[in-house]
Write an enzyme that holds these catalytic residues in place. Structure first.
Site, PDB file in Angstrom:
ATOM      1  CE  LYS A 297      -3.769  -2.542   2.155  1.00  0.00           C
ATOM      2  NZ  LYS A 297      -3.050  -3.773   2.571  1.00  0.00           N
TER       3      LYS A 297
HETATM    4  O1  LIG Z   1      -9.259  -3.815   1.820  1.00  0.00           O
HETATM    5  C1  LIG Z   1      -8.353  -4.562   2.199  1.00  0.00           C
HETATM    6  C2  LIG Z   1      -7.062  -4.460   1.722  1.00  0.00           C
HETATM    7  C3  LIG Z   1      -6.129  -5.353   2.155  1.00  0.00           C
HETATM    8  N1  LIG Z   1      -6.423  -6.312   3.045  1.00  0.00           N
HETATM    9  C4  LIG Z   1      -5.351  -7.267   3.433  1.00  0.00           C
HETATM   10  O2  LIG Z   1      -5.716  -8.567   2.971  1.00  0.00           O
HETATM   11  C5  LIG Z   1      -5.390  -9.546   3.951  1.00  0.00           C
HETATM   12  C6  LIG Z   1      -6.659 -10.181   4.485  1.00  0.00           C
HETATM   13  O3  LIG Z   1      -6.324 -11.164   5.446  1.00  0.00           O
HETATM   14  P1  LIG Z   1      -7.430 -12.144   6.116  1.00  0.00           P
HETATM   15  O4  LIG Z   1      -6.653 -12.834   7.183  1.00  0.00           O
HETATM   16  O5  LIG Z   1      -7.892 -13.100   5.045  1.00  0.00           O
HETATM   17  O6  LIG Z   1      -8.524 -11.315   6.641  1.00  0.00           O
HETATM   18  C7  LIG Z   1      -4.568  -8.820   5.006  1.00  0.00           C
HETATM   19  O7  LIG Z   1      -3.215  -8.850   4.632  1.00  0.00           O
HETATM   20  C8  LIG Z   1      -5.104  -7.406   4.918  1.00  0.00           C
HETATM   21  O8  LIG Z   1      -4.165  -6.455   5.371  1.00  0.00           O
HETATM   22  C9  LIG Z   1      -7.694  -6.408   3.539  1.00  0.00           C
HETATM   23  O9  LIG Z   1      -8.018  -7.273   4.349  1.00  0.00           O
HETATM   24  N2  LIG Z   1      -8.631  -5.522   3.087  1.00  0.00           N
END
Ligand SMILES: O=c1ccn([C@@H]2O[C@H](COP(=O)(O)O)[C@@H](O)[C@H]2O)c(=O)[nH]1
Length: 273
Positions: free
Chosen positions: A96
């Site tokens: 990001k």
């Molecule tokens: O809008 C967003 C952008 C990035 N993320 C990132 O994706 C993963 C989600 O992890 P989970 O464990 O499957 O919830 C994580 O790295 C977030 O920082 C997001 O969730 N939403």
């Protein structure tokens, strides 16, 4: 990697899963903590156990940066391991980034040239000159936050700005930027009801969709409203897969969870294509 190659891999594996690599020492099996590089050993085991079920890996850099120089070295070893052993798999540095132009160029070099990721996530807030330096790299992809999965997305992204919600303006404006064909967008699975509107603006773009699994988003709803005629989705899951077990069977259990998602994806692909 080109988007055509990514599409071909999706059809071949019947999967548009992207496994999130968010290593957290506190959630890892005890036996790994005794190794020299637990983060890399953890990632390596997850990758070896899931590579045939997934088309992408998304290390979130926060989970490496938190451990300083050692974490950064684990990130480098992880991306090298994927590129050397599974070169067809699409890689995303979830970092990001985005800054004034000359600084963004350095971020782009770091992720595209030094680490050799296929893509990096960027924030749109600083506008055109903060994103175009990333777009200049051929066969590399810049994945811009559009409508994120968190509750705070409603603080700014859905605000009405001059008759239009801000995330829509972001999508529309970004299409006018140089090399915009190298753009993909982040849209949260928890916002499935917005996908139809998003597809009106970016019908052909790949969408990176985090938020199924631990955040509770629905894969079938995302597909219903967000899939295009080339599938066009990369659906990410991290915690629900990589922390399925804290025991010595963690990789095996991760595979079981990834397989569940992949089978659901295969069913959706078979019913639509
Ligand atoms: O809008 C967003 C952008 C990035 N993320 C990132 O994706 C993963 C989600 O992890 P989970 O464990 O499957 O919830 C994580 O790295 C977030 O920082 C997001 O969730 N939403």
């Amino acid at each position: 990697m080109t988007t055509q190659q990514l599409h071909e891999q999706i059809l071949q594996k019947k999967s548009f899963l992207c496994v999130g690599l968010d290593p957290d020492l506190e959630k890892m099996p005890q036996h790994l903590l005794e190794t020299e590089d637990p983060i890399f050993e953890f990632n390596k085991a997850i990758i070896d156990a899931t590579h045939d079920l997934t088309v992408g890996y998304k290390p979130n850099t926060a989970f490496f940066e938190a451990y300083g120089i050692k974490g950064w070295m684990s990130l480098q070893k992880t991306i090298n391991y994927i590129n050397e052993n599974y070169p067809d798999i699409f890689t995303i540095a979830d970092a990001k980034r985005g800054d004034i132009g000359n600084t963004s160029s350095m971020y782009a070099k770091a992720f595209f040239e030094d680490l050799n990721f296929d893509s990096v996530t960027v924030a749109p807030y600083m506008g055109k000159d903060s994103v175009e330096p990333f777009l200049a790299f051929e066969n590399k992809h810049t994945i811009m936050l559009a409508l994120t999965s968190n509750e705070g997305a409603f603080d700014f992204q859905t605000l009405n700005t001059g008759g239009k919600e801000l995330y829509k303006q972001v999508l529309e404006t970004s299409k006018t930027w140089k090399n915009s064909e190298n753009l993909m967008y982040v849209v949260g699975a928890t916002k499935a009801e917005y996908f139809a509107e998003i597809r009106k603006i970016v019908p052909d773009s790949f969408l990176l969709v985090p938020g199924i699994g631990a955040q509770g988003g629905s894969l079938s709803e995302v597909c219903k409203y967000g899939m295009n005629d080339k599938i066009g989705l990369l659906v990410n899951s991290a915690r629900a897969i990589i922390y399925a077990s804290k025991g010595t069977d963690f990789a095996e259990k991760a595979r079981e969870q990834a397989l569940k998602v992949q089978l659901e994806m295969a069913e959706i692909i078979d019913s639509k294509f």
